[in-house]
Design a protein around this motif. Structure first.
Motif, mmCIF file in Angstrom:
data_model
loop_
_atom_site.group_PDB
_atom_site.id
_atom_site.type_symbol
_atom_site.label_atom_id
_atom_site.label_comp_id
_atom_site.label_asym_id
_atom_site.label_seq_id
_atom_site.Cartn_x
_atom_site.Cartn_y
_atom_site.Cartn_z
ATOM 1 N N SER A 88 28.434 -13.079 -28.765
ATOM 2 C CA SER A 88 29.745 -13.388 -28.182
ATOM 3 C C SER A 88 29.606 -14.099 -26.849
ATOM 4 N N LEU A 89 28.681 -13.618 -26.010
ATOM 5 C CA LEU A 89 28.494 -14.227 -24.694
ATOM 6 C C LEU A 89 27.963 -15.644 -24.816
ATOM 7 N N TRP A 90 26.982 -15.852 -25.712
ATOM 8 C CA TRP A 90 26.427 -17.189 -25.866
ATOM 9 C C TRP A 90 27.488 -18.167 -26.376
ATOM 10 N N LEU A 91 28.272 -17.753 -27.363
ATOM 11 C CA LEU A 91 29.316 -18.621 -27.909
ATOM 12 C C LEU A 91 30.379 -18.933 -26.858
ATOM 13 N N PHE A 92 30.740 -17.922 -26.070
ATOM 14 C CA PHE A 92 31.729 -18.146 -25.010
ATOM 15 C C PHE A 92 31.220 -19.172 -24.008
ATOM 16 N N MET A 93 29.971 -19.006 -23.572
ATOM 17 C CA MET A 93 29.408 -19.906 -22.577
ATOM 18 C C MET A 93 29.222 -21.314 -23.149
ATOM 19 N N TYR A 94 28.787 -21.399 -24.400
ATOM 20 C CA TYR A 94 28.565 -22.705 -25.019
ATOM 21 C C TYR A 94 29.875 -23.495 -25.125
ATOM 22 N N PHE A 95 30.904 -22.863 -25.692
ATOM 23 C CA PHE A 95 32.174 -23.573 -25.877
ATOM 24 C C PHE A 95 32.901 -23.797 -24.556
ATOM 25 N N SER A 96 32.718 -22.907 -23.581
ATOM 26 C CA SER A 96 33.300 -23.130 -22.256
ATOM 27 C C SER A 96 32.704 -24.361 -21.599
ATOM 28 N N LEU A 119 26.264 -37.493 -24.998
ATOM 29 C CA LEU A 119 26.942 -36.368 -25.634
ATOM 30 C C LEU A 119 25.936 -35.357 -26.158
ATOM 31 N N TYR A 120 24.819 -35.823 -26.676
ATOM 32 C CA TYR A 120 23.763 -34.913 -27.133
ATOM 33 C C TYR A 120 23.174 -34.141 -25.955
ATOM 34 N N ILE A 121 23.063 -34.809 -24.818
ATOM 35 C CA ILE A 121 22.575 -34.134 -23.613
ATOM 36 C C ILE A 121 23.539 -33.026 -23.204
ATOM 37 N N PHE A 122 24.846 -33.307 -23.299
ATOM 38 C CA PHE A 122 25.842 -32.295 -22.964
ATOM 39 C C PHE A 122 25.733 -31.075 -23.881
ATOM 40 N N HIS A 123 25.535 -31.332 -25.172
ATOM 41 C CA HIS A 123 25.377 -30.210 -26.112
ATOM 42 C C HIS A 123 24.133 -29.390 -25.755
ATOM 43 N N ALA A 124 23.056 -30.092 -25.414
ATOM 44 C CA ALA A 124 21.813 -29.401 -25.041
ATOM 45 C C ALA A 124 22.002 -28.585 -23.767
ATOM 46 N N LEU A 125 22.707 -29.154 -22.790
ATOM 47 C CA LEU A 125 22.975 -28.439 -21.540
ATOM 48 C C LEU A 125 23.825 -27.193 -21.787
ATOM 49 N N ALA A 126 24.843 -27.335 -22.630
ATOM 50 C CA ALA A 126 25.701 -26.187 -22.947
ATOM 51 C C ALA A 126 24.889 -25.100 -23.648
ATOM 52 N N PHE A 127 23.992 -25.520 -24.528
ATOM 53 C CA PHE A 127 23.117 -24.585 -25.240
ATOM 54 C C PHE A 127 22.233 -23.824 -24.249
ATOM 55 N N ILE A 129 22.676 -23.492 -20.931
ATOM 56 C CA ILE A 129 23.496 -22.668 -20.042
ATOM 57 C C ILE A 129 23.827 -21.336 -20.706
ATOM 58 N N GLY A 130 24.176 -21.404 -21.998
ATOM 59 C CA GLY A 130 24.463 -20.176 -22.740
ATOM 60 C C GLY A 130 23.258 -19.249 -22.780
ATOM 61 N N LEU A 131 22.069 -19.812 -22.991
ATOM 62 C CA LEU A 131 20.848 -19.006 -23.032
ATOM 63 C C LEU A 131 20.548 -18.379 -21.669
ATOM 64 N N ALA A 139 23.676 -12.878 -12.267
ATOM 65 C CA ALA A 139 24.939 -13.607 -12.181
ATOM 66 C C ALA A 139 24.880 -14.668 -11.089
ATOM 67 N N LYS A 140 24.102 -14.399 -10.027
ATOM 68 C CA LYS A 140 24.004 -15.355 -8.931
ATOM 69 C C LYS A 140 23.381 -16.668 -9.393
ATOM 70 N N LEU A 141 22.355 -16.576 -10.255
ATOM 71 C CA LEU A 141 21.720 -17.777 -10.770
ATOM 72 C C LEU A 141 22.721 -18.629 -11.522
ATOM 73 N N TYR A 142 23.528 -17.986 -12.363
ATOM 74 C CA TYR A 142 24.506 -18.738 -13.135
ATOM 75 C C TYR A 142 25.575 -19.350 -12.234
ATOM 76 N N LEU A 143 25.996 -18.615 -11.203
ATOM 77 C CA LEU A 143 26.999 -19.147 -10.284
ATOM 78 C C LEU A 143 26.450 -20.371 -9.546
ATOM 79 N N LEU A 144 25.165 -20.368 -9.212
ATOM 80 C CA LEU A 144 24.545 -21.528 -8.579
ATOM 81 C C LEU A 144 24.524 -22.720 -9.530
ATOM 82 N N ILE A 145 24.217 -22.453 -10.794
ATOM 83 C CA ILE A 145 24.220 -23.521 -11.800
ATOM 84 C C ILE A 145 25.610 -24.140 -11.913
#
Length: 226
Positions: A88-96, A119-127, A129-131, A139-145
């Motif tokens: 659920s978390l990975w899917l939320f982060m990917y689609f967000s 666009l492929y780069i964006f999909h890879a980045l979203a993937f 970020i989700g991981l 959480a701090k690492l993700y907030l920095l990203i």
């Protein structure tokens, strides 16, 4: 397990909020279908995909909130040890992330025409970020990203805004785009650190809904006048 009244109040508020965002996003997506089919405008295509991604992301946001409350978990990182939490978390982060990338692409599609690899780069980045969020207990690492990503988006949209102003093109959606990017980060912070923005949660929800309703109004008015 005894369920407190706070559980139902908080869950009810989140359900209503997520429901409004999901419905509004789907109305934007389906409301622009005819306009896209008539014009075959790529900017409209990615604008629509952005709101479809918003709808999917907020469905999983609602699921995550339900799991956090029902399992009495205060931090999302504790939930990531369970399979349903991981998925659920990975899917939320990917689609967000993709919803924001699609919005960015809808603004920049002319400059990036013929560069489908972006666009492929964006999909890879979203993937990725989700991981990072799912498997890194920070959480701090993700907030920095996200801070870096937000600054990147601001710079690109600002240059696009200046360019469109020089060419005297319509720019009335740029402010709304930036607000969407900002509230995207705020809403994700609310998921990652539930207590961080708890005091202002109702205000955040109200403003976020207002932004989506404003976009829906502009879209329906545009489609109605086309």
């Amino acid at each position: 397990m005894i369920v407190s009244p706070t559980f139902f109040a908080t869950l009810g508020m989140d359900m209503l909020y997520s429901f409004v965002i999901i419905v509004t996003s789907l109305m934007v997506y389906f409301g622009t279908k005819e306009l896209y089919e008539l014009s075959n405008h790529k900017g409209i295509k990615y604008f629509r995909l952005a709101f479809l991604s918003f709808a999917i992301a907020y469905f999983f946001r609602l699921l995550i909130k339900f799991l956090l409350l029902s399992l009495n978990i205060r931090e999302l990182m504790e939930l990531s040890t369970q399979l349903i939490g991981v998925v659920s978390l990975w899917l939320f982060m990917y689609f967000s992330a993709m919803s924001i990338f699609y919005l960015l692409y809808s603004v920049m599609w002319k400059r990036w025409s013929g560069k489908d690899f972006i666009l492929y780069i964006f999909h890879a980045l979203a993937f990725v970020i989700g991981l990072i969020v799912t498997f890194t207990p920070s959480a701090k690492l993700y907030l920095l990203i996200n801070l870096f990503l937000f600054l990147f988006v601001i710079v690109i949209v600002l240059f696009s805004y200046i360019d469109s102003k020089k060419k005297k093109k319509g720019i009335n959606l740029y402010g709304i785009y930036l607000l969407l990017f900002a509230f995207w980060i705020i809403n994700i912070t609310d998921i990652l650190i539930p207590s961080f923005l708890q005091t202002y949660q109702l205000l955040i929800y109200a403003i976020s809904i207002g932004i989506f309703l404003a976009i829906l109004y502009k879209v329906l008015r545009k489609c109605g006048g086309s």
